[in-house]
Design a protein around this motif. Sequence first.
Motif, PDB file in Angstrom:
ATOM      1  N   PRO A   1      12.446 -29.700   2.253  1.00  0.00           N
ATOM      2  CA  PRO A   1      13.454 -28.703   2.772  1.00  0.00           C
ATOM      3  C   PRO A   1      13.019 -27.176   2.708  1.00  0.00           C
ATOM      4  CG  PRO A   1      14.837 -30.544   1.858  1.00  0.00           C
ATOM      5  CD  PRO A   1      13.124 -30.672   1.503  1.00  0.00           C
ATOM      6  N   GLY A   2      12.460 -27.009   1.624  1.00  0.00           N
ATOM      7  CA  GLY A   2      11.864 -25.562   1.319  1.00  0.00           C
ATOM      8  C   GLY A   2      10.821 -25.248   2.344  1.00  0.00           C
TER       9      GLY A   2
ATOM     10  N   ASP B   1      13.828 -24.699  13.742  1.00  0.00           N
ATOM     11  CA  ASP B   1      13.434 -24.784  12.327  1.00  0.00           C
ATOM     12  C   ASP B   1      11.929 -24.951  12.567  1.00  0.00           C
ATOM     13  OD1 ASP B   1      15.793 -24.503  10.985  1.00  0.00           O
ATOM     14  OD2 ASP B   1      16.265 -26.548  10.606  1.00  0.00           O
ATOM     15  N   TRP B   2      11.060 -24.207  11.788  1.00  0.00           N
ATOM     16  CA  TRP B   2       9.455 -24.191  11.728  1.00  0.00           C
ATOM     17  C   TRP B   2       8.900 -24.537  10.469  1.00  0.00           C
ATOM     18  CZ3 TRP B   2       7.326 -23.651  16.740  1.00  0.00           C
ATOM     19  CH2 TRP B   2       7.912 -22.954  17.768  1.00  0.00           C
TER      20      TRP B   2
END
Length: 99
Positions: A23-24, A42-43
Motif C-alpha cells: 500500500p505504501g 493511483d500510481w
Amino acid sequence: MRRGGARGFEATCPEEFADELTPGDWACHAAGEGAKGPRLYDWARIRRPWTSEQGFEHWLLVRRKRSKSAEKAYYLVFAPPGSTLADLAAVAGLRWAAE
C-alpha cells in the motif's frame, strides 16, 4: 513468469510485479485534465535493472483506477535519472492528448 531475452531484457508478467507492491508504494497523481477536472489515479513504479547508454532509467509504471475495480494499466518507461513518480504519471497522461 520470467524468461531470458535479447540484450539483457527478460520476458515478464507485469501483474506479478504489481501484486508485490505494498500500500505504501502507491500514490495518487493526476494524469492530466479531463472534461470533469483532473483524472486521478493511483500510481506506482518498479525499478527495472537496466540503464541505457544515455543514463536513462527503466521502470515499470503501474496505473490503478481508484474505484473498487482497481483495474490496472502498465507502461514500460525510459526516464532521465531523478524523474519522480509524479513526472512519470504526468507524461503517461499525455497519451490521451495524442489519441
